[in-house]
Design a protein around this motif. Structure first.
Motif, PDB file in Angstrom:
ATOM      1  N   ASP A  72      87.204  61.025 -62.338  1.00  0.00           N
ATOM      2  CA  ASP A  72      88.185  61.465 -61.350  1.00  0.00           C
ATOM      3  C   ASP A  72      89.592  61.407 -61.952  1.00  0.00           C
ATOM      4  O   ASP A  72      90.028  60.381 -62.475  1.00  0.00           O
ATOM      5  N   ARG A  73      90.321  62.508 -61.866  1.00  0.00           N
ATOM      6  CA  ARG A  73      91.679  62.568 -62.428  1.00  0.00           C
ATOM      7  C   ARG A  73      92.587  61.482 -61.854  1.00  0.00           C
ATOM      8  O   ARG A  73      93.406  60.916 -62.561  1.00  0.00           O
ATOM      9  N   GLU A  74      92.439  61.209 -60.570  1.00  0.00           N
ATOM     10  CA  GLU A  74      93.297  60.204 -59.935  1.00  0.00           C
ATOM     11  C   GLU A  74      93.093  58.818 -60.526  1.00  0.00           C
ATOM     12  O   GLU A  74      93.993  57.984 -60.491  1.00  0.00           O
ATOM     13  N   PHE A  75      91.920  58.556 -61.074  1.00  0.00           N
ATOM     14  CA  PHE A  75      91.646  57.260 -61.677  1.00  0.00           C
ATOM     15  C   PHE A  75      92.589  57.001 -62.843  1.00  0.00           C
ATOM     16  O   PHE A  75      92.933  55.865 -63.136  1.00  0.00           O
ATOM     17  N   GLN A 104      77.781  56.401 -60.264  1.00  0.00           N
ATOM     18  CA  GLN A 104      78.971  56.043 -59.493  1.00  0.00           C
ATOM     19  C   GLN A 104      80.136  55.702 -60.422  1.00  0.00           C
ATOM     20  O   GLN A 104      81.271  56.131 -60.194  1.00  0.00           O
ATOM     21  N   LYS A 144      81.424  58.892 -62.155  1.00  0.00           N
ATOM     22  CA  LYS A 144      82.209  59.724 -61.243  1.00  0.00           C
ATOM     23  C   LYS A 144      83.611  59.156 -61.059  1.00  0.00           C
ATOM     24  O   LYS A 144      84.590  59.893 -61.015  1.00  0.00           O
ATOM     25  N   ALA A 145      83.698  57.842 -60.946  1.00  0.00           N
ATOM     26  CA  ALA A 145      85.020  57.217 -60.798  1.00  0.00           C
ATOM     27  C   ALA A 145      85.851  57.437 -62.055  1.00  0.00           C
ATOM     28  O   ALA A 145      87.029  57.807 -61.976  1.00  0.00           O
ATOM     29  N   TYR A 146      85.260  57.235 -63.224  1.00  0.00           N
ATOM     30  CA  TYR A 146      85.987  57.428 -64.477  1.00  0.00           C
ATOM     31  C   TYR A 146      86.365  58.893 -64.683  1.00  0.00           C
ATOM     32  O   TYR A 146      87.380  59.188 -65.316  1.00  0.00           O
TER      33      TYR A 146
END
Length: 102
Positions: free
Chosen positions: A66-69, A59, A62-64
């Motif tokens: 993500d380009r939007e992050f 999890q 995946k968050a790291y």
């Protein structure tokens, strides 16, 4: 306990018992007749713990990933600028990625 976990626990316990030269017990476990054996119960608990830890790591990754992050154009700045590695620290400490102690 999920089927994949119990199957893996059976195989781990059976391999252990094979190593102890207890093929009779290993065969019982592989046949699904030894789920109450301490070796199977212990292996299942270990595998469930590892599975939960792996899920938390996935999890966070995946968050790291993500380009939007990392998008600095978001109102208030990027999520990464607010996170400052908190998800990674949480997961390394055995907590959920979005754990907040406050």
């Amino acid at each position: 306990m999920t089927d994949p976990v119990i199957e893996q626990a059976r195989e781990l316990a059976a391999a252990f018992l094979d190593g102890m030269r207890r093929q009779d017990l290993a065969l019982m476990i592989r046949a699904g007749e030894g789920d109450d054996f301490p070796e199977v119960i212990t292996a299942a608990a270990l595998l469930e713990g590892l599975g939960a830890r792996n899920l938390h790591q996935e999890q966070a990754l995946k968050a790291y990933a993500d380009r939007e992050f990392w998008d600095d154009d978001l109102p208030g700045g990027s999520l990464a600028s607010h996170d400052k590695g908190a998800m990674a620290r949480n997961v390394l400490a055995g907590r959920e990625p979005f754990y907040n102690c406050e």
